[in-house]
Design an enzyme around this catalytic site. Structure first.
Site, PDB file in Angstrom:
ATOM      1  N   GLU A 152       0.758  -1.218   0.076  1.00 20.15           N
ATOM      2  CA  GLU A 152       0.075  -0.047  -0.024  1.00 20.15           C
ATOM      3  C   GLU A 152       0.881   1.154   0.040  1.00 20.15           C
ATOM      4  OE1 GLU A 152      -4.189  -0.294   2.478  1.00 20.15           O
ATOM      5  OE2 GLU A 152      -2.437  -1.888   3.234  1.00 20.15           O
ATOM      6  N   LYS A 169      44.517 -20.073  -1.101  1.00 23.38           N
ATOM      7  CA  LYS A 169      44.972 -19.568   0.277  1.00 23.38           C
ATOM      8  C   LYS A 169      46.033 -20.794   0.584  1.00 23.38           C
ATOM      9  CE  LYS A 169      40.831 -17.031   1.622  1.00 23.38           C
ATOM     10  NZ  LYS A 169      39.809 -16.857   2.698  1.00 23.38           N
ATOM     11  N   CYS A 213      46.444  22.379 -19.985  1.00 24.35           N
ATOM     12  CA  CYS A 213      45.362  21.815 -20.932  1.00 24.35           C
ATOM     13  C   CYS A 213      44.269  21.436 -19.698  1.00 24.35           C
ATOM     14  CB  CYS A 213      45.754  20.518 -21.213  1.00 24.35           C
ATOM     15  SG  CYS A 213      44.422  19.572 -21.985  1.00 24.35           S
ATOM     16  N   CYS A 221      42.447  21.146 -25.427  1.00 28.65           N
ATOM     17  CA  CYS A 221      43.258  22.411 -25.414  1.00 28.65           C
ATOM     18  C   CYS A 221      43.871  22.794 -26.963  1.00 28.65           C
ATOM     19  CB  CYS A 221      44.496  22.587 -24.659  1.00 28.65           C
ATOM     20  SG  CYS A 221      45.603  21.415 -25.028  1.00 28.65           S
ATOM     21  N   GLU A 234      38.553 -21.179  -2.326  1.00 24.08           N
ATOM     22  CA  GLU A 234      37.291 -20.708  -2.166  1.00 24.08           C
ATOM     23  C   GLU A 234      36.540 -19.812  -3.222  1.00 24.08           C
ATOM     24  OE1 GLU A 234      37.478 -18.519   1.249  1.00 24.08           O
ATOM     25  OE2 GLU A 234      38.829 -19.954   2.380  1.00 24.08           O
ATOM     26  N   ASP A 281      31.314 -11.994  -5.008  1.00 25.02           N
ATOM     27  CA  ASP A 281      31.436 -10.547  -5.437  1.00 25.02           C
ATOM     28  C   ASP A 281      30.319  -9.878  -4.626  1.00 25.02           C
ATOM     29  OD1 ASP A 281      32.206  -8.577  -6.993  1.00 25.02           O
ATOM     30  OD2 ASP A 281      31.292  -9.114  -8.941  1.00 25.02           O
ATOM     31  N   TYR A 303      34.685 -16.174   5.802  1.00 25.02           N
ATOM     32  CA  TYR A 303      35.703 -16.714   5.146  1.00 25.02           C
ATOM     33  C   TYR A 303      37.168 -16.425   5.777  1.00 25.02           C
ATOM     34  CZ  TYR A 303      35.881 -12.501   2.367  1.00 25.02           C
ATOM     35  OH  TYR A 303      35.822 -11.220   2.076  1.00 25.02           O
ATOM     36  N   LYS A 310      35.424 -16.587  -4.940  1.00 22.23           N
ATOM     37  CA  LYS A 310      35.619 -15.292  -4.521  1.00 22.23           C
ATOM     38  C   LYS A 310      34.226 -14.629  -4.965  1.00 22.23           C
ATOM     39  CE  LYS A 310      38.541 -11.368  -5.175  1.00 22.23           C
ATOM     40  NZ  LYS A 310      37.968 -10.541  -5.939  1.00 22.23           N
ATOM     41  N   ASP A 322       3.827   1.486  -1.185  1.00 24.85           N
ATOM     42  CA  ASP A 322       4.438   1.819  -2.493  1.00 24.85           C
ATOM     43  C   ASP A 322       3.582   2.179  -3.498  1.00 24.85           C
ATOM     44  OD1 ASP A 322       6.798   0.842  -1.820  1.00 24.85           O
ATOM     45  OD2 ASP A 322       6.681  -1.432  -2.408  1.00 24.85           O
ATOM     46  N   LEU A 374      43.606  -8.485  -2.514  1.00 28.55           N
ATOM     47  CA  LEU A 374      44.466  -9.676  -3.222  1.00 28.55           C
ATOM     48  C   LEU A 374      44.911  -9.642  -4.333  1.00 28.55           C
ATOM     49  CD1 LEU A 374      41.382 -12.354  -2.493  1.00 28.55           C
ATOM     50  CD2 LEU A 374      43.668 -12.319  -1.299  1.00 28.55           C
ATOM     51  N   LYS A 411      41.394 -15.294 -11.360  1.00 34.99           N
ATOM     52  CA  LYS A 411      39.803 -14.434 -12.394  1.00 34.99           C
ATOM     53  C   LYS A 411      39.239 -15.374 -12.757  1.00 34.99           C
ATOM     54  CE  LYS A 411      39.905 -10.384 -10.765  1.00 34.99           C
ATOM     55  NZ  LYS A 411      38.972  -9.668 -10.062  1.00 34.99           N
ATOM     56  N   CYS A 445      49.019  14.722 -25.079  1.00 37.10           N
ATOM     57  CA  CYS A 445      48.830  16.197 -25.131  1.00 37.10           C
ATOM     58  C   CYS A 445      49.993  16.873 -24.129  1.00 37.10           C
ATOM     59  CB  CYS A 445      47.562  16.577 -24.327  1.00 37.10           C
ATOM     60  SG  CYS A 445      47.738  18.305 -24.166  1.00 37.10           S
ATOM     61  N   CYS A 484      44.798  18.038 -29.512  1.00 39.90           N
ATOM     62  CA  CYS A 484      44.184  17.694 -28.166  1.00 39.90           C
ATOM     63  C   CYS A 484      42.598  17.956 -28.276  1.00 39.90           C
ATOM     64  CB  CYS A 484      44.828  18.287 -27.080  1.00 39.90           C
ATOM     65  SG  CYS A 484      43.932  18.178 -25.518  1.00 39.90           S
ATOM     66  N   GLU A 515      31.925 -11.846   3.252  1.00 40.77           N
ATOM     67  CA  GLU A 515      31.241 -10.960   2.384  1.00 40.77           C
ATOM     68  C   GLU A 515      29.693 -11.074   2.586  1.00 40.77           C
ATOM     69  OE1 GLU A 515      33.833 -10.312   0.671  1.00 40.77           O
ATOM     70  OE2 GLU A 515      33.133  -9.409  -1.222  1.00 40.77           O
TER      71      GLU A 515
HETATM   72  S1  IVH Z   1      40.343 -13.456   1.690  1.00 40.31           S
HETATM   73  C1  IVH Z   1      43.970 -11.445   3.191  1.00 40.31           C
HETATM   74  N1  IVH Z   1      38.495 -14.920   0.705  1.00 40.31           N
HETATM   75  O1  IVH Z   1      38.083 -10.311  -2.247  1.00 40.31           O
HETATM   76  C2  IVH Z   1      42.748 -11.567   2.043  1.00 40.31           C
HETATM   77  N2  IVH Z   1      38.486 -12.456   0.045  1.00 40.31           N
HETATM   78  O2  IVH Z   1      40.393  -8.555  -3.579  1.00 40.31           O
HETATM   79  C3  IVH Z   1      41.488 -11.475   2.502  1.00 40.31           C
HETATM   80  N3  IVH Z   1      36.784 -11.881  -1.186  1.00 40.31           N
HETATM   81  O3  IVH Z   1      38.421  -7.604  -0.188  1.00 40.31           O
HETATM   82  C4  IVH Z   1      40.559 -11.805   1.768  1.00 40.31           C
HETATM   83  N4  IVH Z   1      35.487 -13.709  -1.367  1.00 40.31           N
HETATM   84  O4  IVH Z   1      36.282  -8.605  -0.092  1.00 40.31           O
HETATM   85  C5  IVH Z   1      39.007 -13.790   0.770  1.00 40.31           C
HETATM   86  N5  IVH Z   1      36.545 -16.327  -0.027  1.00 40.31           N
HETATM   87  C6  IVH Z   1      37.247 -15.236  -0.069  1.00 40.31           C
HETATM   88  C7  IVH Z   1      36.749 -13.904  -0.770  1.00 40.31           C
HETATM   89  C8  IVH Z   1      37.295 -12.735  -0.506  1.00 40.31           C
HETATM   90  C9  IVH Z   1      35.695 -12.595  -1.919  1.00 40.31           C
HETATM   91  C10 IVH Z   1      36.841 -10.401  -1.534  1.00 40.31           C
HETATM   92  C11 IVH Z   1      37.152  -9.612  -0.196  1.00 40.31           C
HETATM   93  C12 IVH Z   1      38.616  -9.005  -0.341  1.00 40.31           C
HETATM   94  C13 IVH Z   1      38.476  -8.891  -1.820  1.00 40.31           C
HETATM   95  C14 IVH Z   1      40.141  -8.768  -2.296  1.00 40.31           C
END
Ligand code: IVH
Length: 686
Positions: free
Chosen positions: A43, A299, A441, A420, A124, A128, A235, A126, A45, A91, A323, A435, A417, A183
């Site tokens: 409501e 790690k 500039c 400028c 592990e 996002d 983590y 990573k 909203d 990292l 990555k 430039c 450029c 995270e």
């Molecule tokens: S370990 C000393 N484990 O990645 C390292 N980081 O680029 C501490 N992140 O700021 C991080 N998943 O936000 C670790 N399984 C994971 C992660 C993780 C995501 C992020 C974390 C950190 C960033 C580093």
């Protein structure tokens, strides 16, 4: 409609508008202030949507003060800044299997292990999301701090309290003081629902789940956070008053026992083969996960080894982020523009027909340089495949030549450029087109100011690109140092678009706060080529003031004293060359002197350990048998020693390994005390 009727209608609309405003105001108070809402979210909203639509449809309402523009609705960054007990590190990245192989070899060399010896690596996903540090005292949740710059974060405790799967009290046995790190993220499905809702009610649409998670934490109203259904994976730990685990795999188990959610794809690998298989497995599962991941973190499992390996500037030597492959999409080049960077480098940018790549709306791609355009023969009007890897700005992978229009023209790079109009120059050294109008500039200057105030530099908030441009045109901001005179123009600023009394106050306060920055931030803020955050920190930890650094490069001072900078072995040749160029330019020295009229950047607080070698200068030569040179250097520094590269009469000890170089003879000549590896180790252990 005659005048009478239209006047009447206007009045009715105005009345409805006033009613809606007061209704929303009332329900805001019931919901946020009293925690006793009288109507459902749906409501609420609906009422809000009616108001949004009225304001869109009838422009005469624009001048009225709408509740929708009130501060409570805006995200705020006025959180209290808090220093992390232990820094939150970032990292280093690995982009392929070979980088990971090298990472493991580096570790083996550092730990002086045989090449054949295996190290357990824990991998592990990573996540996002938004990294967060949670403080628990006697098992009770006390405080949540964002990563911030790694040293200082923002206190977002009240919002984090709303994340359901973060335990508010720990189970089982826990240390009296414990920091748990991990995270905060939003599941992809929740992200989709949120954006769909936001579209219908005319609210902000988030570009990806990470931004949505961060936006949900970094805003004032914890009831909003509550509705966002955020999740948390633990983590790591920060400070802990007692040891809770001996290795990463045990730690994740304990965190689970304490009540945290850990990621089920985390796994221990006995060797590189297992690690690679594990990576491929996570890569395969990625699309089906309900949360975004952008890599796999590897790690070293054993905490004792982690401690020996330590950190290099802001990243641990014992971990790396591999990555995951990027995301691709097809689109069309609408135009090619060139941009002027802060060092004058001209970078071409492709303006694209909007496309979504992995959930992010993309309308620009970097083209790197002229050669890239030539090599790929990219033309305006071409259909192209673009790629986005992690956070990086997307780039064009290839042109789909079959779809090219017959009368398309090759792209011709401009010769002046765009800002400028000075002629552009191609540098022999790095093939970059520049430039050269460095100090006059407009674009370069604006970019320099943007860099100076950016978060990792002087961290001045509240000065946007548009305002910098406008101040430049008005002559209020002609040089970086003019920032510190802005307060004199307070009256003019208030009239500026996007500013009010409060935001000007915040800006001036932020400028004032920036005067307390440490030397590393200041060096970085100068925007010297090839001098990034790491090099700035290394420089700052070796000198006490910017004056000392300037003197180091001043050739008229101390001809007999060897340059201190040459003794800092972590600074690469490229950076060294650019530092020399920068500090021998009078214009730059003038700028620094101007800035020093307003403040003096603080020297880094020396965490230099006190110990057996306090203040002693040490040189190593030859190959050590029991530990690597890098570890030897760290041990020396952890005991208060200063490790340098060359022998001079100021050196206290020369530590000699197998097959020493010329340093040994030189030390004998000058009469420096020489120690064998064993003698040195027993000196430390004594
Ligand atoms: S370990 C000393 N484990 O990645 C390292 N980081 O680029 C501490 N992140 O700021 C991080 N998943 O936000 C670790 N399984 C994971 C992660 C993780 C995501 C992020 C974390 C950190 C960033 C580093």
């Amino acid at each position: 409609m005659d005048n009478f009727q239209s006047d009447n209608k206007k009045k009715m609309i105005e009345k409805e508008w006033t009613d809606l405003n007061s209704k929303i105001k009332k329900h805001n108070y019931l919901y946020h202030g009293l925690d006793q809402p009288e109507i459902s979210d749906l409501e609420y909203d609906k009422i809000k949507l009616r108001l949004i639509n009225l304001e869109k449809k009838y422009s005469f309402l624009e001048n009225s003060k709408s509740i929708l523009n009130e501060v409570g609705f805006q995200p705020s960054s006025n959180f209290k800044k808090v220093k992390h007990k232990l820094p939150m590190l970032s990292l280093n990245n690995a982009f392929n299997e070979n980088d990971v192989f090298e990472f493991i070899n580096r570790i083996k060399r550092y730990l002086n292990l045989n090449e054949g010896q295996e190290i357990e690596i824990f991998s592990e996903p990573k996540i996002d999301g938004l990294s967060i540090s949670l403080r628990y005292t006697n098992g009770l949740f006390q405080q949540a701090i964002t990563r911030g710059d790694g040293e200082f974060g923002e206190d977002v405790t009240e919002n984090v309290r709303m994340v359901d799967n973060i335990p508010k009290s720990l189970k089982n046995n826990y240390p009296s003081e414990l920091e748990v790190r991990g995270e905060i993220f939003m599941e992809k499905s929740d992200f989709k629902t949120l954006n769909e809702l936001n579209i219908t009610i005319g609210e902000k649409v988030f570009s990806n789940p990470r931004n949505a998670a961060a936006g949900s934490i970094r805003q004032k109203d914890s009831n909003i956070t509550k509705g966002r259904n955020l999740k948390f994976f633990a983590y790591a730990i920060g400070f802990s008053s007692s040891e809770i685990a001996k290795n990463q795999s045990e730690l994740l188990h304990i965190l689970k026992v304490l009540g945290f959610k850990t990621n089920e794809l985390s796994k221990k690998n006995r060797n590189l083969k297992e690690l690679n298989e594990n990576f491929k497995n996570i890569e395969m599962l990625r699309a089906n996960l309900d949360y975004d991941i952008d890599g796999v973190v590897h790690k070293v499992n054993d905490f004792k080894w982690q401690a020996r390996l330590g950190n290099i500037s802001n990243s641990p030597r014992w971990a790396i982020a591999q990555k995951l492959a990027s995301k691709k999409a097809q689109t069309r080049v609408i135009a090619i523009d060139v941009q002027v960077g802060r060092t004058g480098a001209i970078t071409p940018v492709a303006r694209l027909s909007q496309v979504t790549v992995g959930g992010v709306v993309v309308s620009n791609a970097t083209l790197h340089n002229e050669d890239e355009i030539k090599r790929k023969d990219i033309r305006v009007g071409d259909y192209v495949i673009i790629e986005r890897a992690g956070d990086v700005i997307p780039h064009i992978l290839e042109v789909i030549k079959e779809k090219r229009n017959n009368n398309s023209q090759k792209y011709v790079f401009p010769n002046e450029c765009p800002s400028c109009k000075e002629p552009l120059i191609k540098s022999e050294k790095d093939a970059v087109i520049r430039c050269a109008n460095e100090n006059n500039c407009e674009s370069q200057l604006i970019e320099k100011i943007k860099h100076f105030i950016s978060r990792d530099a002087m961290n001045i908030e509240g000065l946007g690109e548009k305002q910098i441009e406008s101040f430049f045109k008005k002559g209020i901001l002609n040089s970086i140092s003019d920032i510190y005179n802005l307060y004199k123009f307070k009256e003019n600023l208030i009239k500026e678009k996007g500013y009010g009394e409060k935001s000007i106050g915040n800006l001036l306060q932020s400028i004032e706060n920036s005067k307390n920055n440490y030397l590393d931030k200041f060096i970085f803020s100068l925007g010297i080529r090839h001098v990034g955050k790491k090099t700035s920190k290394i420089l700052a930890s070796n000198f006490n003031s910017i004056k000392e650094i300037i003197d180091n490069f001043d050739e008229t001072i101390d001809q007999n004293e060897p340059d201190k900078i040459l003794e800092i072995d972590q600074i690469g040749e490229k950076s060294l060359r650019e530092l020399k160029v920068y500090f021998s330019n009078k214009f730059n020295i003038n700028l620094i002197n101007n800035l020093l009229n307003y403040f003096n950047p603080k020297p880094l607080e020396k965490t230099k350990a006190e110990g057996k070698l306090s203040g002693k200068k040490i040189v190593f030569t030859g190959t050590l048998r029991s530990i690597s040179r890098a570890e030897a250097k760290n041990i020396a520094e952890n005991n208060g020693g200063i490790v340098i590269n060359s022998i001079s009469k100021n050196v206290d000890f020369l530590i000699v390994g197998d097959s020493p170089g010329s340093k040994k003879n030189k030390a004998l000549e000058i009469g420096i005390k020489i120690l064998s590896e064993d003698e040195w180790l027993s000196l430390i252990e004594s």
